[in-house]
Enzyme design. Structure first.
Site, PDB file in Angstrom:
ATOM      1  N   ASP A 226     -39.274 -26.231-146.612  1.00  0.00           N
ATOM      2  CA  ASP A 226     -40.358 -25.376-145.864  1.00  0.00           C
ATOM      3  C   ASP A 226     -40.111 -24.010-145.886  1.00  0.00           C
ATOM      4  O   ASP A 226     -39.550 -23.474-146.837  1.00  0.00           O
ATOM      5  CB  ASP A 226     -40.536 -26.121-144.773  1.00  0.00           C
ATOM      6  CG  ASP A 226     -41.854 -25.550-143.954  1.00  0.00           C
ATOM      7  OD1 ASP A 226     -42.945 -26.162-144.382  1.00  0.00           O
ATOM      8  OD2 ASP A 226     -42.169 -24.758-143.350  1.00  0.00           O
ATOM      9  N   TYR A 372     -46.396 -16.964-140.422  1.00  0.00           N
ATOM     10  CA  TYR A 372     -47.268 -17.175-141.628  1.00  0.00           C
ATOM     11  C   TYR A 372     -48.297 -15.575-141.817  1.00  0.00           C
ATOM     12  O   TYR A 372     -48.258 -15.449-142.931  1.00  0.00           O
ATOM     13  CB  TYR A 372     -48.514 -18.288-141.119  1.00  0.00           C
ATOM     14  CG  TYR A 372     -47.789 -19.543-141.129  1.00  0.00           C
ATOM     15  CD1 TYR A 372     -46.941 -20.195-140.362  1.00  0.00           C
ATOM     16  CD2 TYR A 372     -48.020 -20.286-142.406  1.00  0.00           C
ATOM     17  CE1 TYR A 372     -46.413 -21.374-140.355  1.00  0.00           C
ATOM     18  CE2 TYR A 372     -47.507 -21.803-142.666  1.00  0.00           C
ATOM     19  CZ  TYR A 372     -46.696 -22.260-141.407  1.00  0.00           C
ATOM     20  OH  TYR A 372     -46.158 -23.126-141.747  1.00  0.00           O
ATOM     21  N   HIS A 429     -41.669 -34.523-146.783  1.00  0.00           N
ATOM     22  CA  HIS A 429     -41.466 -33.107-146.535  1.00  0.00           C
ATOM     23  C   HIS A 429     -40.434 -32.786-145.580  1.00  0.00           C
ATOM     24  O   HIS A 429     -39.602 -31.810-145.873  1.00  0.00           O
ATOM     25  CB  HIS A 429     -42.743 -32.533-145.930  1.00  0.00           C
ATOM     26  CG  HIS A 429     -42.813 -30.924-145.666  1.00  0.00           C
ATOM     27  ND1 HIS A 429     -42.814 -30.171-146.811  1.00  0.00           N
ATOM     28  CD2 HIS A 429     -42.742 -30.063-144.567  1.00  0.00           C
ATOM     29  CE1 HIS A 429     -42.765 -28.926-146.292  1.00  0.00           C
ATOM     30  NE2 HIS A 429     -42.770 -28.854-144.840  1.00  0.00           N
TER      31      HIS A 429
END
Ligand SMILES: *[C@@H]1O[C@H](CO)[C@@H](O)[C@H](O)[C@H]1NC(C)=O
Ligand SMILES: *[C@@H]1O[C@H](CO)[C@@H](O)[C@H](O)[C@H]1NC(C)=O
Length: 461
Positions: A226, A372, A429
């Site tokens: 990630d 982000y 993930h």
């Protein structure tokens, strides 16, 4: 219509050839300020370089407040008939999790569990950075090599707790073992967030590199998934002489050439990807609708993190729903149709709540979301990190249920020395947490190959 398509195809192929053409120089790595200050300005010049022991604390007041919030939530909205997680976290399932957290999660036992490894804080560029460091005792003939492990969102250092003992224990067939350094990303868990805009993956890479220098490691191995995978990629790009090897369980190279190849490949996938892996990339329609259905959080966090962060930072039930929905869907897409989201397929309640406790205790949800916004800024994209090649030996672990897949030809656009890829028919993930043994085995295999690669190059010089 056919003519338009032909023209489009010709243009696309032209652009594709342009990007694939070796005559086009790859850009140089950008030069980042290695001392950029992210803390309050008044602290500049006043912080020291000490490394202080740190422990996670679930103090009584915090636990009491948390329990009362968990118990006093307003009624959850009942799910629609026949619906599992398709509309997001199921309201009925949420009830049982919230109850468990309030009444059964063994706070003091888990606090002890989370403190089982030595943890520290040290100030880097104005921010207190939290990290785990586990050293190993070894007999003569076995070398200890440093490995930086990097987590992502909405995870934390907790992702690695099961893998750490496996990585720091000697094993047969290997003449080395790891000393692991596991930092919290700035703004995540117990690492401070920046006080001004601009701290994205490349800047986090600088901070982690400076952390490793502070601990005495001028050269080291890196691993990430990630955001951790992106920070690892930035480290390999910005500091190729310091990174001995790069292992990633989310290796993605998003150059415009690769994106074009991905799209053009839909006309003939066999040109892009081996037939047994085609379903990881095609049909494109499935890929794009997955992105549309699942990436809303990203748009929100990249644009208005402070707004969405408010409620999640204020309500443990909200935090649980928001974060664990990701642990459901990103582990297995098909878990969306299950009433319980398949959360306990590979994880226990305690494992997942430990991770929530890290966010709750540190009040870091909003700052974690800001990452982000910083990374999707024009300034970050202008660095063109993905377009810069790196000679650092690289190994990609590719789990079946990872969100995106890149074939080796895509990865080699950036990673000139892609040593190998491990293509798995299992895993999602949150790989280190889901399959810690497979994870540790693969990291050992990769680093062995990196060491052999270095030895061979040295003997050729
Ligand atoms: C984050 O920024 C890096 C560096 O520019 C870039 O390689 C990467 O594609 C970006 N990823 C996301 C998800 O924003
Ligand atoms: C790369 O992976 C393949 C398939 O798992 C394996 O057969 C091969 O030995 C590996 N190569 C190296 C250098 O480890």
């Amino acid at each position: 219509m056919a003519r338009v398509l032909t023209v489009l195809a010709v243009v696309a192929i032209g652009v594709g050839i342009w990007y694939a053409c070796p005559c086009q120089d790859s850009p140089q790595a950008p030069k980042l300020d290695l001392e950029e200050w992210w803390g309050p300005n008044e602290l500049k010049g006043k912080t020291d370089s000490s490394v202080r022991p740190f422990q996670i604390k679930f103090d009584d007041a915090l636990v009491q407040d948390l329990k009362s919030r968990l118990k006093n939530h307003r009624p959850f909205t009942p799910p629609l008939e026949g619906i599992g997680f398709e509309y997001g976290f199921n309201g009925k399932t949420l009830e049982t999790w919230v109850k468990y957290w309030a009444d059964q999660y063994p706070f003091s036992e888990r606090e002890k569990f989370l403190n089982q490894f030595p943890q520290y804080k040290t100030n880097i560029q104005g921010l207190d950075i939290h990290f785990i460091r586990v050293k190993t005792q070894v007999p003569q003939g076995v070398q200890v090599v440093p490995l930086l492990l990097m987590h992502g969102w909405p995870g934390s250092v907790r992702e690695f707790y099961e893998a750490i003992p496996l990585l720091t224990k000697q094993r047969e067939g290997y003449d080395f073992v790891f000393e692991v350094i596991v930092p919290s990303i700035p703004g995540y868990g117990f690492s401070d967030g920046a006080v001004r805009p601009g701290l994205a993956a490349p800047q986090a890479a600088v901070i982690f590199r400076n952390l490793m220098h502070r601990l005495g490691f001028k050269k080291f191995y890196i691993q990430g998934g990630d955001w951790g995978a992106l920070i690892a990629s930035c480290l390999a790009t910005l500091f190729p002489d310091e990174i001995l090897g790069h292992h990633s369980n989310a290796a993605i190279v998003q150059t415009s050439g690769n994106m074009l190849k991905h799209i053009l490949g839909s006309f003939m996938p066999s040109l892009v990807v081996e037939s047994n892996l085609m379903d990881r990339m095609y049909p494109l329609s499935k890929y794009f609708s997955f992105l549309l259905e699942e990436m809303g959080y990203m748009h929100l966090q990249a644009t208005k993190p402070d707004t969405v962060g408010t409620s999640i930072n204020d309500s443990p039930a909200g935090l649980l729903a928001y974060v664990l929905e990701k642990f459901s869907t990103w582990t297995r897409e098909e878990h969306r149709s299950k009433l319980d989201g398949g959360l306990e397929f590979r994880f226990t309640k305690d494992q997942l709540i430990d991770n929530l406790m890290i966010y709750w205790t540190s009040k870091s949800m909003t700052t974690s979301m800001r990452f982000y916004a910083e990374n999707m800024s024009k300034k970050t994209f202008a660095l063109k990190i993905d377009e810069v090649k790196t000679p650092v030996p690289t190994w990609a672990l590719q789990a079946k249920h990872e969100i995106m897949y890149n074939p080796p030809s895509f990865l080699k656009v950036k990673y000139m020395n892609l040593i190998n890829t491990t293509v798995l028919d299992d895993g999602g993930h949150f790989f280190a947490l889901e399959l810690p043994k497979v994870f540790a085995d693969d990291v050992f295999k990769a680093v062995k190959a990196f060491r052999e690669w270095h030895a061979k190059r040295k003997s050729e010089l």
